[in-house]
Design a protein around this motif. Structure first.
Motif, mmCIF file in Angstrom:
data_model
loop_
_atom_site.group_PDB
_atom_site.id
_atom_site.type_symbol
_atom_site.label_atom_id
_atom_site.label_comp_id
_atom_site.label_asym_id
_atom_site.label_seq_id
_atom_site.Cartn_x
_atom_site.Cartn_y
_atom_site.Cartn_z
ATOM 1 N N SER A 14 0.744 -1.146 0.219
ATOM 2 C CA SER A 14 -0.076 -0.031 -0.101
ATOM 3 C C SER A 14 0.692 1.323 -0.069
ATOM 4 C CB SER A 14 -0.948 -0.048 1.209
ATOM 5 O OG SER A 14 -1.796 1.242 1.541
ATOM 6 N N PRO A 102 -4.724 2.637 -1.460
ATOM 7 C CA PRO A 102 -5.882 2.217 -0.678
ATOM 8 C C PRO A 102 -6.768 3.461 -0.540
ATOM 9 C CG PRO A 102 -3.925 3.096 0.459
ATOM 10 C CD PRO A 102 -3.607 3.250 -0.520
ATOM 11 N N GLU A 230 -8.257 5.935 3.505
ATOM 12 C CA GLU A 230 -7.803 4.849 3.025
ATOM 13 C C GLU A 230 -8.617 3.506 3.688
ATOM 14 O OE1 GLU A 230 -3.374 6.804 3.072
ATOM 15 O OE2 GLU A 230 -3.819 5.279 4.681
#
Length: 288
Positions: A14, A102, A230
């Motif tokens: 991520s 994300p 996120e």
């Protein structure tokens, strides 16, 4: 005796982890270990300070690196390290070979579409056997009312009561707040409802303040992630379903299956966020 040979591997990380991974090397410890993943707590002021190293079968959390190879068996409390571009767990050294976002932008969404999605989502959640952990909690009701009216006083008071409330690695109150923050930010931006994004900013500041001292380490990190919009792949899929970009029913079904109550708690927060965005839009139109 010679140290065991180090195994080098790569994963998809991520972008939320970039600062932590690219900072100087810091010690970490194994916080939790499961067959499909390991949680590491990094001794750092940076967020996320908990990193999930997971296989493709696990939930792709916003603070995760996803690997294709099996994760070595490690014990809770074992030493690890994170930084200088790598995650080291036991004899395994991991580096990111690609990155994923994300918090991908949802793109413009017609508020009429969101209004049509709300009763559908409500019906699907109400008939699901998976129930939120804090169903009937007064603070949850106060939070929903405060958000729909853009009342910072009531919203923040309720959020303060919900942080860390409930059992588990991610307490129900935190999961609900995470779903709410993500919905306000993404749906508010997509529908052009500035007051929803403004509210998300204030609530995010309230729930992340001293979060490490008020809830579990894993949950504190996920609240920090949600404050920036996120979220896990399952949550992002529901947002796309609300926007009409994919099937809402199938996305919501996958979300509701997460954990004992986590999926239902996240869905509850998303519902409050969606309803609030619509209410705040009506308030903006009346003001104009």
């Amino acid at each position: 005796m010679r140290a065991p040979a180090r195994t080098h591997a790569t994963g998809a990380a991520s972008t939320a982890l970039r600062r932590t991974l690219e900072s100087s090397r810091r010690p970490a410890r194994v916080l939790a270990a499961f067959p499909a993943g390991v949680y590491l707590e990094v001794r750092s002021d940076l967020e996320p300070h908990v990193i999930a190293v997971v296989t493709g079968e696990a939930t792709r959390l916003p603070n995760a690196m996803v690997v294709g190879d099996p994760i070595p068996r490690v014990s809770v409390g074992a030493d690890a390290s994170v930084g200088d571009g790598a995650i080291e767990i036991g004899s395994l050294s991991l580096r990111a070979h690609r990155w994923w976002d994300p918090a991908p932008p949802l793109g413009p969404v017609d508020p009429v579409r969101l209004a049509q999605a709300l009763p559908v989502m409500t019906e699907l959640c109400d008939r699901s056997p998976k129930r939120p952990g804090l169903e009937g909690n007064g603070a949850a009701g106060l939070l929903a009312e405060g958000c729909s009216e853009a009342s910072l006083l009531r919203g923040i008071m309720a959020a303060e009561q919900l942080v860390g409330l409930g059992p588990g690695l991610t307490p129900s109150g935190d999961d609900m707040l995470a779903g709410l923050l993500v919905a306000l930010r993404h749906l508010g931006t997509a529908a052009g409802v500035g007051r929803a994004v403004w509210l998300a900013d204030w609530l995010a500041a309230a729930v992340t303040f001293d979060a490490r001292g008020r809830t579990t380490p894993i949950s504190a990190t996920l609240l920090h992630c949600a404050a920036r919009g996120e979220a896990s792949g399952e949550v992002l899929a529901v947002l796309r379903g609300l926007a009409g970009r994919q099937s809402l029913e199938s996305a919501l079904h996958r979300l509701l299956q997460l954990g004992h109550t986590s999926g239902a708690d996240l869905a509850w927060g998303l519902r409050i966020g969606l309803s609030s965005v619509l209410d705040l839009r009506e308030g903006d139109r009346r003001d104009r």
